[in-house]
Design a protein around this motif. Structure first.
Motif, mmCIF file in Angstrom:
data_model
loop_
_atom_site.group_PDB
_atom_site.id
_atom_site.type_symbol
_atom_site.label_atom_id
_atom_site.label_comp_id
_atom_site.label_asym_id
_atom_site.label_seq_id
_atom_site.Cartn_x
_atom_site.Cartn_y
_atom_site.Cartn_z
ATOM 1 N N LYS A 38 0.966 -1.109 -0.249
ATOM 2 C CA LYS A 38 0.026 -0.269 -0.041
ATOM 3 C C LYS A 38 0.787 1.371 -0.089
ATOM 4 N N GLU A 39 1.444 1.471 -1.254
ATOM 5 C CA GLU A 39 2.449 2.688 -1.398
ATOM 6 C C GLU A 39 1.616 3.931 -0.912
ATOM 7 N N ALA A 40 2.149 4.895 -0.204
ATOM 8 C CA ALA A 40 1.740 6.193 0.175
ATOM 9 C C ALA A 40 1.220 7.142 -0.856
ATOM 10 N N GLY A 98 0.762 -11.883 -9.408
ATOM 11 C CA GLY A 98 -0.661 -12.359 -9.504
ATOM 12 C C GLY A 98 -1.494 -11.405 -10.881
ATOM 13 N N ASP A 99 -0.846 -10.478 -11.371
ATOM 14 C CA ASP A 99 -1.581 -9.560 -12.140
ATOM 15 C C ASP A 99 -2.223 -9.910 -13.302
ATOM 16 N N GLN A 100 -1.593 -11.103 -13.962
ATOM 17 C CA GLN A 100 -2.310 -11.499 -15.165
ATOM 18 C C GLN A 100 -3.499 -12.008 -14.818
ATOM 19 N N ASP A 157 14.975 7.550 -1.174
ATOM 20 C CA ASP A 157 16.028 8.335 -1.160
ATOM 21 C C ASP A 157 17.146 7.614 -2.205
ATOM 22 N N GLN A 158 16.597 7.085 -3.257
ATOM 23 C CA GLN A 158 17.631 6.746 -4.085
ATOM 24 C C GLN A 158 16.970 7.170 -5.527
ATOM 25 N N PHE A 159 18.073 7.179 -6.620
ATOM 26 C CA PHE A 159 17.667 7.175 -7.827
ATOM 27 C C PHE A 159 18.279 6.035 -8.689
ATOM 28 N N ASN A 160 17.711 4.808 -8.676
ATOM 29 C CA ASN A 160 18.323 3.394 -9.123
ATOM 30 C C ASN A 160 19.570 3.258 -8.381
ATOM 31 N N THR A 161 20.920 3.241 -8.968
ATOM 32 C CA THR A 161 21.970 2.869 -8.207
ATOM 33 C C THR A 161 22.489 4.139 -7.522
#
Ligand SMILES: Nc1nc2c(c(=O)[nH]1)N[C@H]1C(S)=C(S)[C@@H](COP(=O)(O)OP(=O)(O)OC[C@H]3O[C@@H](n4cnc5c(=O)[nH]c(N)nc54)[C@H](O)[C@@H]3O)O[C@H]1N2
Ligand SMILES: Nc1nc2c(c(=O)[nH]1)N[C@H]1C(S)=C(S)[C@@H](COP(=O)(O)OP(=O)(O)OC[C@H]3O[C@@H](n4cnc5c(=O)[nH]c(N)nc54)[C@H](O)[C@@H]3O)O[C@H]1N2
Ligand SMILES: [Mo]
Length: 764
Positions: free
Chosen positions: A265-267, A299-301, A658-662
């Motif tokens: 449940k992302e904010a 389980g999306d499909q 707090d990241q952008f990819n790596t």
């Protein structure tokens, strides 16, 4: 052969724990903490003057494009603060006053740099000069630009075949850099052009190409803001596309209903506090998703098939659209009618009544449905089939190619879509090669090149020996860190065009080169004093200019087009009549050539000088289908889902706030309530109990694939509201667990969202 120095350098970040601080997960994104955090990052890194100048130019008509995500800018207005918290962090990281100078490299050996965490590497600052790691050396040393280009030329020209070189691209490269780069690579003689897209939206491109004939989304920002129903699947916009929340808020205020499908449940899916509106500042959130379906991992499909089945059985489909525009409906309809609800409920973890409710919302009103998705769909074995299921729903409803309806794969890097448009792809279609050959008077190689996984294998098996990267952090972005490290160490030369220090710089070939370039935010002044600009394409196919405004971090930096042009001129010498150096000096000349090679760029130099730029044509949006059949295709696939053994969990590797990819900007993941720690694994409380694992207990994660095991040690177990059977940890730390041989069907994208693991208490 002398021993390769970097063989002694650890390929993984040290597994030190930094002292976790737990808080409650948040129910809404942004608000005052987002503003406070932006300011802290910008002023902390860049200082008051440079920081203010940076922020006032970000995403302005005459300013520079945000180097963070690919979300589009508003078309009709720009506020003085056209950015989000995470755009601010990206800018703070690029405009930092700290420097990585030759003195830094003299002080710290490769081995010592490798002991730094990814966060510490980013904190070290901007690289100021080209550096070389000579064979057998323990330290990088400064090298003159010309010497660096000669070194590259010598290595490339010594290869038995151009196919022994690999040319990687990360999605921050601008259109001009990308076009010049692929031209150089093809003129040199190979299509080995893997890119970050291979690990990102490749599954979307493959699925959309087969189903509707174009690998890009079909909607505009206005469409989104006027839709009736918005499905958001496998995406965490609050962290990764925060400016999307303003559009979602507008859509909801105009009456749209949002349905979110996600194991977490992302904010940013549940609520938004607009930081520039009084309500938001007072902490009053606009509720976003009205319906939230907490789907099982992968389980999306099955869930999407349930929606399609309901639409068909309710008879709420657009028969005119289906007969005029599509093929394959009869097979698909029969397949849907034959599906068993119990099976769909079991695989998706969602009840029939919830699925039917979502289907009926999609079919309501004038079927202005938009579906947005990202890595939660693309990084699974059945990703292409699942995304085709999304398209099927739109075809059933005729919800494509008209206002306020359509498909919206939400892109990652700020110019990842543009790089593909420019030809950075290991298998461009024949028409592109024809145009390129005609324009530049040569015969480009037609056999396909290596994608990312194939490139790693080729280096590992000694079939590729030179690795050249236009941006990115290949070691940390790719799967199977140890395997990839071995692959890179076997190279004779590794080259990185970059802005900041990263772990790929310490795991090198026999010789290693670091070529530092100007960032997006920086002024690019030609020798005659003319200020140059570059261009990018956002997630909704708008091509526009980006004008660097700040003083460069160092007088020694070159622009990406200059670095590529000089690499090409040194390597190809008399072998090509392309005016490399002229094009590297004057980007208008590159744009003139793009206009003649890539459709949709007519009058490029004039049109892109208009504020806001222009839209590229999109056939699917115009109901023209460039597919093999000339129609939009229903795709009928059997139900599939990742199959863990009884004691296994499905681990997804995702991004903290707090990241952008790596690139790690900080150690917090505010919305999920994690402070000061990245070595965490989110688990369902029941799954923890079953294994006798307590909150914050250190655990080891063991991935098992095709008889091989891979282990990541010392992660702190955090109980979290997520479906039983699923787990989540941050990338790049968890990349060691992603098997090189586990990738999606058709798109070959590593399955970073479905890694089968066992979780056990850490030993010692
Ligand atoms: N600040 C910031 N912005 C970014 C980036 C960044 O690192 N930082 N990265 C950029 C890039 S390159 C990209 S590609 C995008 C990435 O944007 P996202 O795709 O949002 O990134 P992830 O963190 O990988 O999040 C994936 C989401 O999918 C969900 N998910 C995982 N597995 C499943 C599943 O099986 N089904 C469903 N329905 N959901 C699932 C996760 O819970 C999570 O919410 O963001 C871009 N923007
Ligand atoms: N396990 C797991 N792995 C993943 C993913 C996942 O979800 N899970 N996501 C995948 C995805 S979606 C993507 S897109 C890839 C990303 O893979 P990459 O694009 O390779 O990685 P980035 O971290 O975006 O690259 C960061 C580096 O780019 C350099 N850089 C920054 N700005 C510039 C610039 O302006 N010019 C140049 N030349 N260099 C610059 C800096 O040196 C910085 O260290 O990772 C993939 N890997
Ligand atoms: Mo991405």
């Amino acid at each position: 052969m002398p021993p390769v120095t970097s063989a002694i350098v650890p390929a993984q970040p040290p597994d030190v724990l930094t002292g976790i601080e737990l808080d409650d997960p948040k129910a809404a994104a942004a608000g005052v903490p987002a503003v406070a955090n932006s300011l802290k990052h910008v002023y902390g890194n860049s200082g008051l003057m440079r920081g203010t100048a940076a922020m006032l130019n970000l995403n302005q008509w005459e300013g520079f494009d945000c180097p963070s995500c690919a979300w589009p800018d508003p078309e009709d207005h720009r506020s003085a603060f056209e950015f989000c918290e995470n755009g601010a962090k990206a800018i703070a990281s690029e405009t930092t006053k700290k420097k990585v100078t030759p003195a830094f490299f003299a002080q710290f050996s490769l081995h010592e740099i490798a002991k730094m965490s990814d966060y510490e590497m980013d904190q070290a600052g901007r690289i100021t000069q080209p550096m070389v790691l000579r064979p057998g050396a323990t330290h990088y040393e400064a090298i003159a630009w010309d010497d660096a280009f000669e070194l590259i030329a010598k290595e490339l020209n010594a290869l038995a075949s151009p196919d022994e070189a690999v040319f990687y691209t990360s999605g921050r490269a601008t259109n001009e850099a990308a076009f010049l780069y692929q031209l150089f690579v093809r003129r040199y003689g190979t299509n080995n052009l893997p890119d970050c897209s291979n690990m990102c939206h490749e599954s979307s491109g493959a699925a959309l190409g087969m189903s509707v004939g174009i690998g890009k989304g079909t909607v505009t920002l206005k469409d989104l803001e006027t839709a009736e129903t918005i499905l958001i699947i496998g995406q965490n916009p609050g962290t990764n596309h925060p400016r999307m929340l303003s559009s979602l808020q507008r859509a909801v205020e105009a009456g749209a209903e949002i349905i979110a499908i996600n194991p977490m449940k992302e904010a940013g899916l549940t609520g938004f506090m607009h930081p520039q509106q009084v309500k938001g500042v007072l902490g009053m959130a606009t509720p976003l998703a009205k319906q939230f379906m907490q789907v099982r991992a992968n389980g999306d499909q099955a869930l999407l098939k349930g929606i399609a089945k309901t639409l068909v059985e309710d008879g709420s489909i657009d028969r005119d659209f289906i007969s005029t525009h599509t093929l394959g409906f009869a097979d698909y309809e029969a397949h849907l009618r034959g599906l068993d609800w119990a099976e769909l409920e079991r695989v998706s973890g969602i009840s029939r009544s919830e699925i039917e409710k979502a289907a009926r919302q999609c079919a309501r009103g004038s079927r202005k449905l938009i579906t947005c998705w990202a890595m939660g769909l693309t990084q699974h074995k059945n990703a292409v089939a699942t995304i085709q299921e999304v398209v099927n729903i739109h075809l059933l409803l005729g919800a494509i190619g008209r206002e306020s309806a359509g498909l919206c794969p939400v892109r990652g890097h700020s110019n990842v879509q543009g790089d593909r448009t420019m030809g950075v792809f290991e298998k461009m279609p024949a028409w592109f090669h024809d145009n390129l050959d005609r324009e530049f008077g040569f015969q480009s190689p037609r056999h396909h090149g290596y994608d990312t996984v194939a490139a790693i294998k080729a280096m590992h098996e000694g079939r590729a020996k030179v690795f050249y990267a236009l941006g990115g952090n290949f070691l940390q972005a790719t799967p199977d860190t140890e395997y990839t490290a071995e692959a890179l160490r076997k190279c004779s030369l590794t080259v990185h065009i970059c802005t900041k220090l990263n772990r790929s710089h310490v795991i090198t070939g026999r010789t290693g080169l670091i070529l530092p370039c100007l960032g997006r935010s920086e002024r690019d002044v030609r020798d005659d004093g003319v200020l140059q600009f570059l261009t990018v394409e956002n997630s909704m196919s708008v091509v526009h200019a980006s004008h660097g405004k700040l003083d460069p971090a160092s007088p020694h930096l070159l622009s990406e087009p200059q670095i590529i042009a000089r690499t090409a001129a040194a390597t190809l010498k008399g072998r090509s009549n392309v005016p490399w150096l002229e094009m590297g000096r004057d980007y208008d000349l590159i744009r003139d050539r793009i206009e003649r090679v890539v459709p949709g760029f007519e009058d490029f130099n004039n049109r892109v000088r208009k504020p806001g730029g222009f839209y590229l044509p999109n056939n699917a949006r115009d109901l023209k289908w460039d597919t093999a059949t000339g129609k939009a295709n229903f795709a009928t696939h059997p139900i599939s889902c990742v199959q863990p053994a009884a004691d296994q969990l499905v681990l997804q590797t995702f991004r903290s706030h707090d990241q952008f990819n790596t690139t790690v900007y900080g150690l917090n993941d505010r919305y999920r309530g994690i402070g000061n720690e990245r070595r965490v694994v989110f688990l369902n409380p029941q799954d923890m109990k079953k294994r006798g694992i307590g909150p914050l207990q250190p655990v080891d994660l063991t991935s098992e694939h095709a008889g091989q095991t891979r282990v990541a040690r010392r992660f702190l177990a955090v109980p979290y509201d997520m479906p039983s059977g699923s787990a989540a940890a941050y990338f790049p730390e968890a990349n060691v667990l992603v098997p090189i041989d586990s990738f999606a069907d058709v798109s070959l994208t590593p399955t970073s969202k479905s890694v089968l693991i066992r979780v056990t208490a850490s030993e010692g």
